[in-house]
Write a protein that holds these residues in place. Sequence first.
Motif, PDB file in Angstrom:
ATOM      1  N   TYR A   1     -23.123 -80.793  36.959  1.00  0.00           N
ATOM      2  CA  TYR A   1     -22.092 -81.332  36.075  1.00  0.00           C
ATOM      3  C   TYR A   1     -22.046 -82.847  36.201  1.00  0.00           C
TER       4      TYR A   1
ATOM      5  N   GLY B   1     -19.912 -86.570  34.419  1.00  0.00           N
ATOM      6  CA  GLY B   1     -18.858 -87.129  33.591  1.00  0.00           C
ATOM      7  C   GLY B   1     -17.832 -87.844  34.415  1.00  0.00           C
TER       8      GLY B   1
ATOM      9  N   SER C   1     -15.528 -83.321  33.562  1.00  0.00           N
ATOM     10  CA  SER C   1     -16.937 -83.007  33.790  1.00  0.00           C
ATOM     11  C   SER C   1     -17.483 -82.104  32.688  1.00  0.00           C
ATOM     12  N   GLN C   2     -18.785 -82.193  32.483  1.00  0.00           N
ATOM     13  CA  GLN C   2     -19.495 -81.346  31.531  1.00  0.00           C
ATOM     14  C   GLN C   2     -20.729 -80.778  32.223  1.00  0.00           C
TER      15      GLN C   2
ATOM     16  N   PHE D   1     -24.441 -79.485  32.788  1.00  0.00           N
ATOM     17  CA  PHE D   1     -25.729 -79.902  32.244  1.00  0.00           C
ATOM     18  C   PHE D   1     -26.845 -79.077  32.858  1.00  0.00           C
TER      19      PHE D   1
ATOM     20  N   LYS E   1     -31.018 -84.838  31.213  1.00  0.00           N
ATOM     21  CA  LYS E   1     -29.863 -83.950  31.222  1.00  0.00           C
ATOM     22  C   LYS E   1     -29.519 -83.536  29.793  1.00  0.00           C
TER      23      LYS E   1
ATOM     24  N   GLY F   1     -26.476 -81.408  27.769  1.00  0.00           N
ATOM     25  CA  GLY F   1     -25.143 -80.818  27.895  1.00  0.00           C
ATOM     26  C   GLY F   1     -25.165 -79.348  27.531  1.00  0.00           C
TER      27      GLY F   1
ATOM     28  N   SER G   1     -18.657 -76.555  26.642  1.00  0.00           N
ATOM     29  CA  SER G   1     -17.454 -76.257  27.418  1.00  0.00           C
ATOM     30  C   SER G   1     -16.614 -75.153  26.778  1.00  0.00           C
TER      31      SER G   1
ATOM     32  N   SER H   1     -13.544 -79.142  29.934  1.00  0.00           N
ATOM     33  CA  SER H   1     -14.559 -79.475  30.930  1.00  0.00           C
ATOM     34  C   SER H   1     -15.325 -78.223  31.324  1.00  0.00           C
TER      35      SER H   1
END
Length: 169
Positions: free
Chosen positions: A108, A110, A114-115, A117, A125, A127, A130, A135
Amino acid sequence: DLFPSSTTASYGNGINASGQVTGYANGGAFVTNSSGQVSYLGTLPGGGYTVGNAINDSGQVTGQSYISNDAYNGSYHAFVTNSSGQMTDLGAYAVGMAINDSGQVAGYSGYGGSQAFVTNSSGQKIGVGSLGGYSSQASGINASGQVTGNALIANGDMHAFISDSSAQM
């Protein structure tokens, strides 16, 4: 005991099929060989300390390295090692949590939220999403590149997820 009387605290975070372990002790990420001998991974340039979170069957490790003098005034950077132990920086405000035998990392990143990955074959990376919420954090990856973890959805509930092999929820 991997560290008999040489440290006050050590943490084993990942193990592979050969019995190699990665984790954190004495201020840095470590990896063992199949005989249990410990070696330290070092840090990314400018790094203060590292943590190894996962290891694949080739001995590649992923985790995070804290860099105190980066452009972000100190942040965690996700990393992955190659089979020789050399670290590659996967970006600021990021943590590598899992690695498959192809070397794909899931984690993750961010700042503020957070996101999840996953890395592609070029190490970039991507994404994961979510679930339409705020997040997400990836915590596992399989041989097909599917990622699992959790996402904080719009109503504030936490939900487990699994992506398809194109890294989409």
